[in-house]
Design a protein around this motif. Structure first.
Motif, PDB file in Angstrom:
ATOM      1  N   ALA A   1       0.827  -1.202   0.000  1.00  0.00           N
ATOM      2  CA  ALA A   1       0.000   0.000   0.000  1.00  0.00           C
ATOM      3  C   ALA A   1       0.869   1.262   0.000  1.00  0.00           C
ATOM      4  CB  ALA A   1      -0.930  -0.007   1.211  1.00  0.00           C
ATOM      5  N   LEU A   2       1.809   1.315   0.929  1.00  0.00           N
ATOM      6  CA  LEU A   2       2.656   2.510   0.975  1.00  0.00           C
ATOM      7  C   LEU A   2       3.577   2.601  -0.233  1.00  0.00           C
ATOM      8  CD1 LEU A   2       3.628   3.380   4.646  1.00  0.00           C
ATOM      9  CD2 LEU A   2       1.798   4.214   3.190  1.00  0.00           C
ATOM     10  N   GLY A   3       3.882   1.439  -0.814  1.00  0.00           N
ATOM     11  CA  GLY A   3       4.649   1.458  -2.043  1.00  0.00           C
ATOM     12  C   GLY A   3       3.869   2.107  -3.178  1.00  0.00           C
ATOM     13  N   LEU A   4       2.577   1.839  -3.222  1.00  0.00           N
ATOM     14  CA  LEU A   4       1.720   2.464  -4.244  1.00  0.00           C
ATOM     15  C   LEU A   4       1.661   3.975  -4.030  1.00  0.00           C
ATOM     16  CD1 LEU A   4      -1.151  -0.193  -4.324  1.00  0.00           C
ATOM     17  CD2 LEU A   4       0.559   0.230  -6.110  1.00  0.00           C
ATOM     18  N   ILE A   5       1.566   4.362  -2.768  1.00  0.00           N
ATOM     19  CA  ILE A   5       1.577   5.793  -2.463  1.00  0.00           C
ATOM     20  C   ILE A   5       2.892   6.418  -2.930  1.00  0.00           C
ATOM     21  CG2 ILE A   5       1.630   7.456  -0.565  1.00  0.00           C
ATOM     22  CD1 ILE A   5      -1.134   6.317  -1.248  1.00  0.00           C
ATOM     23  N   GLY A   6       3.965   5.714  -2.700  1.00  0.00           N
ATOM     24  CA  GLY A   6       5.268   6.207  -3.146  1.00  0.00           C
ATOM     25  C   GLY A   6       5.309   6.400  -4.655  1.00  0.00           C
ATOM     26  N   ALA A   7       4.736   5.446  -5.384  1.00  0.00           N
ATOM     27  CA  ALA A   7       4.710   5.560  -6.846  1.00  0.00           C
ATOM     28  C   ALA A   7       3.885   6.766  -7.286  1.00  0.00           C
ATOM     29  CB  ALA A   7       4.131   4.275  -7.443  1.00  0.00           C
ATOM     30  N   ALA A   8       2.761   6.965  -6.614  1.00  0.00           N
ATOM     31  CA  ALA A   8       1.916   8.114  -6.948  1.00  0.00           C
ATOM     32  C   ALA A   8       2.663   9.415  -6.665  1.00  0.00           C
ATOM     33  CB  ALA A   8       0.612   8.057  -6.160  1.00  0.00           C
ATOM     34  N   LEU A   9       3.391   9.440  -5.560  1.00  0.00           N
ATOM     35  CA  LEU A   9       4.142  10.654  -5.218  1.00  0.00           C
ATOM     36  C   LEU A   9       5.263  10.920  -6.221  1.00  0.00           C
ATOM     37  CD1 LEU A   9       4.271  10.360  -1.324  1.00  0.00           C
ATOM     38  CD2 LEU A   9       3.049  12.078  -2.671  1.00  0.00           C
ATOM     39  N   ASP A  10       5.866   9.862  -6.729  1.00  0.00           N
ATOM     40  CA  ASP A  10       6.883  10.053  -7.764  1.00  0.00           C
ATOM     41  C   ASP A  10       6.270  10.699  -9.005  1.00  0.00           C
ATOM     42  OD1 ASP A  10       8.785   8.991  -6.139  1.00  0.00           O
ATOM     43  OD2 ASP A  10       8.937   7.058  -7.154  1.00  0.00           O
ATOM     44  N   ALA A  11       5.072  10.245  -9.355  1.00  0.00           N
ATOM     45  CA  ALA A  11       4.394  10.834 -10.513  1.00  0.00           C
ATOM     46  C   ALA A  11       4.074  12.300 -10.260  1.00  0.00           C
ATOM     47  CB  ALA A  11       3.118  10.063 -10.822  1.00  0.00           C
ATOM     48  N   ALA A  12       3.652  12.589  -9.034  1.00  0.00           N
ATOM     49  CA  ALA A  12       3.368  13.983  -8.687  1.00  0.00           C
ATOM     50  C   ALA A  12       4.632  14.820  -8.807  1.00  0.00           C
ATOM     51  CB  ALA A  12       2.798  14.054  -7.281  1.00  0.00           C
ATOM     52  N   ALA A  13       5.742  14.225  -8.397  1.00  0.00           N
ATOM     53  CA  ALA A  13       7.011  14.950  -8.438  1.00  0.00           C
ATOM     54  C   ALA A  13       7.331  15.398  -9.864  1.00  0.00           C
ATOM     55  CB  ALA A  13       8.134  14.071  -7.900  1.00  0.00           C
ATOM     56  N   VAL A  14       7.125  14.488 -10.819  1.00  0.00           N
ATOM     57  CA  VAL A  14       7.391  14.832 -12.219  1.00  0.00           C
ATOM     58  C   VAL A  14       6.565  16.050 -12.628  1.00  0.00           C
ATOM     59  CG1 VAL A  14       7.177  14.044 -14.599  1.00  0.00           C
ATOM     60  CG2 VAL A  14       7.988  12.462 -12.834  1.00  0.00           C
ATOM     61  N   ARG A  15       5.278  15.994 -12.292  1.00  0.00           N
ATOM     62  CA  ARG A  15       4.390  17.086 -12.664  1.00  0.00           C
ATOM     63  C   ARG A  15       4.806  18.397 -11.992  1.00  0.00           C
ATOM     64  NH1 ARG A  15       1.980  19.867 -16.180  1.00  0.00           N
ATOM     65  NH2 ARG A  15       0.100  20.952 -15.521  1.00  0.00           N
ATOM     66  N   PHE A  16       5.112  18.335 -10.721  1.00  0.00           N
ATOM     67  CA  PHE A  16       5.486  19.544 -10.001  1.00  0.00           C
ATOM     68  C   PHE A  16       6.739  20.183 -10.601  1.00  0.00           C
ATOM     69  CE2 PHE A  16       3.290  18.029  -5.854  1.00  0.00           C
ATOM     70  CZ  PHE A  16       2.081  18.499  -6.333  1.00  0.00           C
ATOM     71  N   GLU A  17       7.720  19.362 -10.958  1.00  0.00           N
ATOM     72  CA  GLU A  17       8.927  19.950 -11.541  1.00  0.00           C
ATOM     73  C   GLU A  17       8.602  20.625 -12.869  1.00  0.00           C
ATOM     74  OE1 GLU A  17      11.414  20.232  -9.705  1.00  0.00           O
ATOM     75  OE2 GLU A  17      11.202  18.631  -8.227  1.00  0.00           O
ATOM     76  N   GLU A  18       7.631  20.098 -13.581  1.00  0.00           N
ATOM     77  CA  GLU A  18       7.244  20.717 -14.863  1.00  0.00           C
ATOM     78  C   GLU A  18       6.742  22.144 -14.671  1.00  0.00           C
ATOM     79  OE1 GLU A  18       5.678  16.589 -17.060  1.00  0.00           O
ATOM     80  OE2 GLU A  18       4.290  18.219 -16.645  1.00  0.00           O
ATOM     81  N   VAL A  19       6.071  22.379 -13.567  1.00  0.00           N
ATOM     82  CA  VAL A  19       5.455  23.693 -13.358  1.00  0.00           C
ATOM     83  C   VAL A  19       6.144  24.485 -12.248  1.00  0.00           C
ATOM     84  CG1 VAL A  19       3.199  22.962 -14.214  1.00  0.00           C
ATOM     85  CG2 VAL A  19       3.742  22.713 -11.786  1.00  0.00           C
ATOM     86  N   ARG A  20       7.354  24.059 -11.923  1.00  0.00           N
ATOM     87  CA  ARG A  20       8.055  24.714 -10.801  1.00  0.00           C
ATOM     88  C   ARG A  20       8.134  26.226 -10.993  1.00  0.00           C
ATOM     89  NH1 ARG A  20      12.693  22.456  -7.191  1.00  0.00           N
ATOM     90  NH2 ARG A  20      12.035  23.815  -5.515  1.00  0.00           N
ATOM     91  N   GLU A  21       8.337  26.638 -12.222  1.00  0.00           N
ATOM     92  CA  GLU A  21       8.498  28.065 -12.505  1.00  0.00           C
ATOM     93  C   GLU A  21       7.382  28.921 -11.903  1.00  0.00           C
ATOM     94  OE1 GLU A  21       8.775  30.946 -16.479  1.00  0.00           O
ATOM     95  OE2 GLU A  21       8.568  28.758 -16.679  1.00  0.00           O
ATOM     96  N   PHE A  22       6.158  28.414 -11.954  1.00  0.00           N
ATOM     97  CA  PHE A  22       5.025  29.203 -11.477  1.00  0.00           C
ATOM     98  C   PHE A  22       4.543  28.792 -10.086  1.00  0.00           C
ATOM     99  CE2 PHE A  22       4.668  28.583 -16.124  1.00  0.00           C
ATOM    100  CZ  PHE A  22       4.953  29.882 -16.514  1.00  0.00           C
ATOM    101  N   ALA A  23       5.094  27.692  -9.598  1.00  0.00           N
ATOM    102  CA  ALA A  23       4.524  27.092  -8.392  1.00  0.00           C
ATOM    103  C   ALA A  23       4.577  28.021  -7.181  1.00  0.00           C
ATOM    104  CB  ALA A  23       5.236  25.778  -8.083  1.00  0.00           C
ATOM    105  N   GLY A  24       5.688  28.710  -7.016  1.00  0.00           N
ATOM    106  CA  GLY A  24       5.833  29.551  -5.830  1.00  0.00           C
ATOM    107  C   GLY A  24       4.832  30.687  -5.815  1.00  0.00           C
ATOM    108  N   LEU A  25       4.788  31.426  -6.906  1.00  0.00           N
ATOM    109  CA  LEU A  25       3.845  32.544  -7.000  1.00  0.00           C
ATOM    110  C   LEU A  25       2.410  32.060  -6.829  1.00  0.00           C
ATOM    111  CD1 LEU A  25       3.076  35.426  -7.571  1.00  0.00           C
ATOM    112  CD2 LEU A  25       3.313  34.984 -10.022  1.00  0.00           C
ATOM    113  N   ARG A  26       2.082  31.006  -7.543  1.00  0.00           N
ATOM    114  CA  ARG A  26       0.729  30.453  -7.451  1.00  0.00           C
ATOM    115  C   ARG A  26       0.398  30.081  -6.014  1.00  0.00           C
ATOM    116  NH1 ARG A  26      -1.194  25.426  -7.346  1.00  0.00           N
ATOM    117  NH2 ARG A  26      -3.275  24.995  -8.192  1.00  0.00           N
TER     118      ARG A  26
END
Lengths: 188, 188
Positions: free
Chosen positions: B79-104
């Motif tokens: 279960a926690l391994g699945l959560i880890g995989a989901a968080l890795d996917a989130a990480a990819v997305r977050f890095e894509e939009v890092r430029e705007f993330a702080g201001l947003r």
DNA sequence: ATGAGTGATGTCACCTGGTGTCATCACACT
DNA sequence: AGTGTGATGACACCAGGTGACATCACTCAT
């Protein structure tokens, strides 16, 4: 009778609950609520910050009671014991308003806008409980985890309680849910 | 160039982010955003359901990627391994939009109305993750608990990541947070 | 008793978010 | 050349929400 009919706030709340229930939240205007309460739109906004808030007035009271219960628990009480005490306090409050709880809950469930407001109220409550737990000596992480756990249990128990035809007391449902969670946590 | 300047949606998003950042969310009107994007108020509302939504467009993408990551994990994953995989996917997305993330993030934090919207988006995400976990064979309670845990970790890690001057990758922060939580859970 | 507050309410004007409806017009396709 | 089509504009309108000022029954000091 005085210059104005008393209990303007309560009249507005009742009018809002009735109208939201009859026509739905979005198809009810503030002017209609005010008219039904024998007041004007302007006065409505003197009592409630916005059209949603009329359904949430009094949520600070729940918060206060739960925090007070945590503060008043015996010194040796465990983290989950503190959560249990807070849930008992919530139970008292819920039974006080049981008469309106079902309708109110259905109204909120039917409107995304109202669900947003409910979520932020729940977050606020969780924050207050977290602070109360920290004040009882729990470290930040433990306090946050316990508070979130309590929020989860309260939510689950509320859903079960609110439209239960057999009128099982909230306290009982919440205690059962908490016990169940304890078991899951200790055996997982 | 075609009949209309392309990327109307992106122009509106950029204009909104800039103006919300400069004057604050509440002191910016939709007409101003539209004007800055070379469009009209009416067109704004064709792209975004309301004034808040312009900051949240794209959140379905995050949801999809996290769900896909859970679906794609090896059969034996915990279960926690699945959560880890989901968080890795989130990480990819977050890095894509890092430029705007702080201001947003700062804009949202400054407005109760936007925080409400963010909360309901987070709930929606948690619900999607819960369903994905159930589809992987977890029972309802375990799925809900794991999803909520994942949401907590994501939230904590995001706060740490978003304005981190040393630009530590989200994936690293999230993995550390998850490991810390594992420890707390196993020793508590 | 009287005249100066006071406080809850009403009135009115106004801004802005949000929507329904129809017009426009460059482009694509036949 | 004629006929869509689809993104956009124009316009009117409703409702939530606010600021400013008026009202007026009641209170209380003089």
């Amino acid at each position: 009778m005085g210059r104005w009919r008393p209990d303007a706030r309560a009249r507005l709340q009742e009018a809002a609950l009735t109208l939201y229930g009859e026509r739905g939240y979005e198809k009810t205007t503030v002017a209609e609520i005010a008219e039904r309460a024998g007041l004007t739109k302007r006065t409505f906004f003197r009592y409630f910050a916005d059209k949603r808030e009329v359904l949430f007035w009094g949520s600070e009271l729940l918060e206060q009671r739960m925090v007070a219960a945590i503060e008043a628990a015996p010194a040796s009480t465990s983290a989950l014991g503190l959560i249990g005490a807070a849930l008992d306090a919530a139970a008292v409050r819920f039974e006080e308003v049981r008469e309106f709880a079902g309708l109110r809950h259905r109204i909120i469930a039917a409107s995304p806008e109202l669900r947003e407001r409910e979520l932020i109220k729940a977050m606020s409550l969780t924050g207050a409980v977290t602070r109360a737990l920290r004040a009882r000596g729990l470290d930040d992480t433990a306090a946050a985890l316990a508070a979130h756990t309590g929020a989860t249990v309260m939510h689950v128990a509320f859903e079960q309680w609110v439209d239960d035809p057999s009128r099982t007391p909230f306290q009982q449902i919440a205690r059962d849910s908490l016990a169940q969670l304890r078991e899951i946590a200790s055996t997982g």
